[in-house]
Design a protein around this motif. Structure first.
Motif, PDB file in Angstrom:
ATOM      1  N   GLY A   1     -44.013 -20.751 -19.454  1.00 19.96           N
ATOM      2  CA  GLY A   1     -43.685 -19.345 -19.281  1.00 19.96           C
ATOM      3  C   GLY A   1     -44.084 -18.549 -20.510  1.00 19.96           C
ATOM      4  O   GLY A   1     -45.138 -18.779 -21.109  1.00 19.96           O
ATOM      5  N   LEU A   2     -43.227 -17.633 -20.910  1.00 18.18           N
ATOM      6  CA  LEU A   2     -43.539 -16.735 -22.021  1.00 18.18           C
ATOM      7  C   LEU A   2     -43.061 -17.340 -23.334  1.00 18.18           C
ATOM      8  O   LEU A   2     -41.914 -17.753 -23.457  1.00 18.18           O
ATOM      9  CB  LEU A   2     -42.856 -15.385 -21.788  1.00 18.18           C
ATOM     10  CG  LEU A   2     -43.069 -14.301 -22.842  1.00 18.18           C
ATOM     11  CD1 LEU A   2     -44.551 -13.914 -22.898  1.00 18.18           C
ATOM     12  CD2 LEU A   2     -42.227 -13.076 -22.521  1.00 18.18           C
TER      13      LEU A   2
ATOM     14  N   VAL B   1     -33.631 -18.507 -19.280  1.00 24.33           N
ATOM     15  CA  VAL B   1     -34.848 -19.129 -18.751  1.00 24.33           C
ATOM     16  C   VAL B   1     -36.079 -18.570 -19.467  1.00 24.33           C
ATOM     17  O   VAL B   1     -37.001 -19.308 -19.829  1.00 24.33           O
ATOM     18  CB  VAL B   1     -34.950 -18.923 -17.223  1.00 24.33           C
ATOM     19  CG1 VAL B   1     -36.340 -19.285 -16.705  1.00 24.33           C
ATOM     20  CG2 VAL B   1     -33.884 -19.735 -16.496  1.00 24.33           C
ATOM     21  N   LYS B   2     -36.094 -17.276 -19.680  1.00 23.42           N
ATOM     22  CA  LYS B   2     -37.238 -16.650 -20.363  1.00 23.42           C
ATOM     23  C   LYS B   2     -37.386 -17.203 -21.777  1.00 23.42           C
ATOM     24  O   LYS B   2     -38.499 -17.534 -22.219  1.00 23.42           O
ATOM     25  CB  LYS B   2     -37.056 -15.136 -20.396  1.00 23.42           C
ATOM     26  CG  LYS B   2     -38.180 -14.396 -21.107  1.00 23.42           C
ATOM     27  CD  LYS B   2     -37.997 -12.897 -21.045  1.00 23.42           C
ATOM     28  CE  LYS B   2     -36.824 -12.436 -21.895  1.00 23.42           C
ATOM     29  NZ  LYS B   2     -36.752 -10.955 -21.975  1.00 23.42           N
ATOM     30  N   LEU B   3     -36.280 -17.316 -22.511  1.00 28.32           N
ATOM     31  CA  LEU B   3     -36.345 -17.784 -23.887  1.00 28.32           C
ATOM     32  C   LEU B   3     -36.724 -19.254 -23.977  1.00 28.32           C
ATOM     33  O   LEU B   3     -37.316 -19.687 -24.959  1.00 28.32           O
ATOM     34  CB  LEU B   3     -35.006 -17.533 -24.585  1.00 28.32           C
ATOM     35  CG  LEU B   3     -34.663 -16.060 -24.844  1.00 28.32           C
ATOM     36  CD1 LEU B   3     -33.264 -15.923 -25.409  1.00 28.32           C
ATOM     37  CD2 LEU B   3     -35.683 -15.423 -25.789  1.00 28.32           C
TER      38      LEU B   3
ATOM     39  N   LEU C   1     -35.899 -24.067  -9.626  1.00 29.43           N
ATOM     40  CA  LEU C   1     -34.496 -24.102  -9.204  1.00 29.43           C
ATOM     41  C   LEU C   1     -33.680 -25.065 -10.058  1.00 29.43           C
ATOM     42  O   LEU C   1     -32.523 -24.787 -10.393  1.00 29.43           O
ATOM     43  CB  LEU C   1     -34.397 -24.481  -7.727  1.00 29.43           C
ATOM     44  CG  LEU C   1     -34.965 -23.481  -6.715  1.00 29.43           C
ATOM     45  CD1 LEU C   1     -34.596 -23.906  -5.299  1.00 29.43           C
ATOM     46  CD2 LEU C   1     -34.477 -22.065  -6.988  1.00 29.43           C
ATOM     47  N   GLU C   2     -34.264 -26.199 -10.417  1.00 30.39           N
ATOM     48  CA  GLU C   2     -33.559 -27.149 -11.280  1.00 30.39           C
ATOM     49  C   GLU C   2     -33.332 -26.547 -12.663  1.00 30.39           C
ATOM     50  O   GLU C   2     -32.290 -26.758 -13.288  1.00 30.39           O
ATOM     51  CB  GLU C   2     -34.340 -28.459 -11.374  1.00 30.39           C
ATOM     52  CG  GLU C   2     -34.245 -29.313 -10.118  1.00 30.39           C
ATOM     53  CD  GLU C   2     -32.790 -29.598  -9.731  1.00 30.39           C
ATOM     54  OE1 GLU C   2     -31.999 -30.027 -10.611  1.00 30.39           O
ATOM     55  OE2 GLU C   2     -32.442 -29.356  -8.560  1.00 30.39           O
ATOM     56  N   GLU C   3     -34.313 -25.817 -13.155  1.00 33.85           N
ATOM     57  CA  GLU C   3     -34.160 -25.127 -14.444  1.00 33.85           C
ATOM     58  C   GLU C   3     -33.026 -24.115 -14.367  1.00 33.85           C
ATOM     59  O   GLU C   3     -32.165 -24.047 -15.254  1.00 33.85           O
ATOM     60  CB  GLU C   3     -35.470 -24.428 -14.812  1.00 33.85           C
ATOM     61  CG  GLU C   3     -35.408 -23.629 -16.092  1.00 33.85           C
ATOM     62  CD  GLU C   3     -36.014 -24.356 -17.280  1.00 33.85           C
ATOM     63  OE1 GLU C   3     -36.136 -23.720 -18.342  1.00 33.85           O
ATOM     64  OE2 GLU C   3     -36.348 -25.539 -17.142  1.00 33.85           O
ATOM     65  N   ILE C   4     -33.014 -23.302 -13.302  1.00 28.71           N
ATOM     66  CA  ILE C   4     -31.965 -22.296 -13.131  1.00 28.71           C
ATOM     67  C   ILE C   4     -30.606 -22.972 -12.996  1.00 28.71           C
ATOM     68  O   ILE C   4     -29.611 -22.542 -13.593  1.00 28.71           O
ATOM     69  CB  ILE C   4     -32.271 -21.411 -11.904  1.00 28.71           C
ATOM     70  CG1 ILE C   4     -33.498 -20.546 -12.167  1.00 28.71           C
ATOM     71  CG2 ILE C   4     -31.064 -20.551 -11.543  1.00 28.71           C
ATOM     72  CD1 ILE C   4     -34.009 -19.821 -10.946  1.00 28.71           C
TER      73      ILE C   4
END
Length: 476
Positions: free
Chosen positions: A12-13, A415-417, A452-455
């Motif tokens: 991601g970012l 999640v973003k971080l 979804l697992e990450e969330i």
């Protein structure tokens, strides 16, 4: 760039502290002040590496966050050529092929819109926000002919100019109203139905109420793919309603107009041939570099109504076969990038199928993700996706109703971080929801399962004893 495009890892970012990035960038700047610094290939490599590393990886399967897309690489090559040639395209003499290409692409895409050949018009603009503003100016000047020369002083009869918009309209439309001098009190909000589309019955009542309040609605803005959830308003029915009341119907199809090129999904814009104007962002779901926006008008004559002035240094006194292709009098920009070239070259090389297949894959993938969520007891969907935008919430047992909003915001931020996935969020009925936009054909349903697992992992951590949404505002 080749290495970058070949990297299909899930990422991601990589969010960098702005002060640290500023220091890194400043360290790469020459200290030479008296003469031209010699070319340093190593320094250029470091600059480009920094640029790539700190950008959103739109070609990665971990990128599901926004509506800007990974581009078809050939489109980027064409953009490089356009940058070096540097041909502004508002006037034929300055950009001959771009102006011809605009006409060719207008005819190609109008096959899916359905307006009468030779009677419609298309101009390119730098982004959907500018296209929406331009269309609304054309609508205002048609319904209030004295507004351009005289301003508000030219209004007759006491009725105040107003526009009608959906509750989920893109913010650029409200912003355009402000630029045009139409206050918030003169924006008529049209209620939504259960699918977050403009309700025809509600719109009819709202327009009648506006008329009683001495508001003259001159433009109704419908959406073909709202930014929040990707809903498509009932264009045909709204066109009939607008025609009854002598209102210009503009369709903001910045995101969803590209579904027109697909035989499977064209019906989402049923009735588009009745609209007066249409915004279409090619840099979204036709996957070309931004900005590349197409603004279509059903009536060619009306396309010249947005701007009404003459300038001897650019506008010729006697039109000829060359100036006939000029668009400088119909778009806000004088110096305008030849943005059509990346779209036209891809279309010329590969044809419609390149775009249709990608659109259809991403919409089908979003439906798969929607059905997958229904099998997960700790998640809830907030709408049925109509295209490639899907909004949902993590709702495990035991989360208080008043904490749901803060939990979604905190999950998205965490999640973003973490830097593995990049997703967005949106408030739906006042409560935050997690939002994914499928813009990359490298994404599969397995990648969505990984998300979804990450969330779920982040949510379980936040839902534990260390997280108090009323203490930290959900931004832990």
């Amino acid at each position: 760039m080749a290495e970058h495009l070949a990297d299909l890892s899930v990422r991601g970012l990589d969010l960098v502290d702005p002060s640290a990035l500023s220091q890194d960038a400043k360290a790469l700047m020459t200290e030479e002040c008296e003469k031209i610094a010699p070319f340093d290939e190593k320094k250029l490599e470091e600059i480009l590496d920094l640029y790539i590393r700190t950008g959103i990886p739109v070609h990665s399967p971990g990128y599901m966050g926004r509506q800007f897309s990974g581009v078809v690489p050939l489109g980027g090559v064409v953009e490089f050529v356009s940058s070096v040639l540097n041909q502004p395209s508002s006037f034929y003499e300055a950009g001959q092929l771009p102006n011809v290409a605009e006409r060719l692409m207008a005819d190609e895409l109008n096959r899916f819109i359905g307006w009468e050949p030779g009677r419609f018009a298309m101009v390119t603009t730098s982004g959907g926000s500018l296209a929406n503003l331009t269309a609304m100016l054309a609508a205002r000047n048609q319904k209030f002919p004295r507004f351009w020369p005289d301003g508000a002083a030219g209004l007759e009869g006491g009725a105040r100019p107003a526009i009608a918009v959906s509750d989920d309209v893109h913010y650029s439309v409200s912003r355009a109203a402000g630029v045009m001098g139409i206050g918030e009190a003169q924006i008529v909000r049209l209620p939504l139905n259960g699918r977050r589309q403009i309700s025809i019955e509600g719109a009819r009542a709202a327009l009648a109420a506006a008329e009683r309040a001495n508001l003259r609605v001159f433009c109704l803005v419908a959406s073909a793919g709202t930014t929040s959830v990707g809903a498509f308003d009932p264009i045909g029915a709204l066109a009939d309603l607008a025609r009854e009341r002598d209102i210009w119907l503009h369709v903001d199809g910045a995101h969803g107009a590209s579904l027109l090129v697909s035989d499977r999904f064209r019906h989402k814009l049923r009735g588009i041939e009745k609209a007066d104007s249409l915004t279409w962002d090619a840099h979204k779901m036709t996957f070309v570099p931004a900005p590349c926006t197409l603004l279509f008008y059903r009536d060619r004559e009306a396309s010249g109504g947005a701007f009404r002035q003459r300038a001897s240094y650019v506008f010729d006194e006697k039109p000829d076969i060359y100036t006939e292709l000029d668009s400088g009098d119909r778009n806000f920009e004088c110096t305008k990038r030849p943005m059509i070239m990346s779209l036209w070259v891809l279309w010329a090389m590969y044809g419609r199928a390149l775009f249709a297949e990608k659109v259809e894959y991403l919409c089908a993938l979003t439906q798969q993700a929607y059905h997958l969520l229904h099998a997960e007891p700790d998640f809830e969907t907030v709408h049925r996706p109509e295209a490639n935008i899907l909004c949902f919430r993590y709702r495990p047992h035991g989360v208080a109703e008043e904490d749901v909003h803060a939990l979604q915001v905190a999950i998205r931020n965490r999640v973003k971080l973490r830097g593995r996935f990049f997703i967005s969020k949106v408030n739906v009925d006042g409560v935050a929801a997690l939002r994914v936009v499928m813009m990359n054909h490298e994404i599969t349903v397995d990648h969505f399962r990984m998300l979804l697992e990450e969330i779920r992992g982040v949510g379980r951590t936040l839902h534990g004893t260390h997280w108090n949404p009323r203490r930290n505002g959900g931004c832990s």
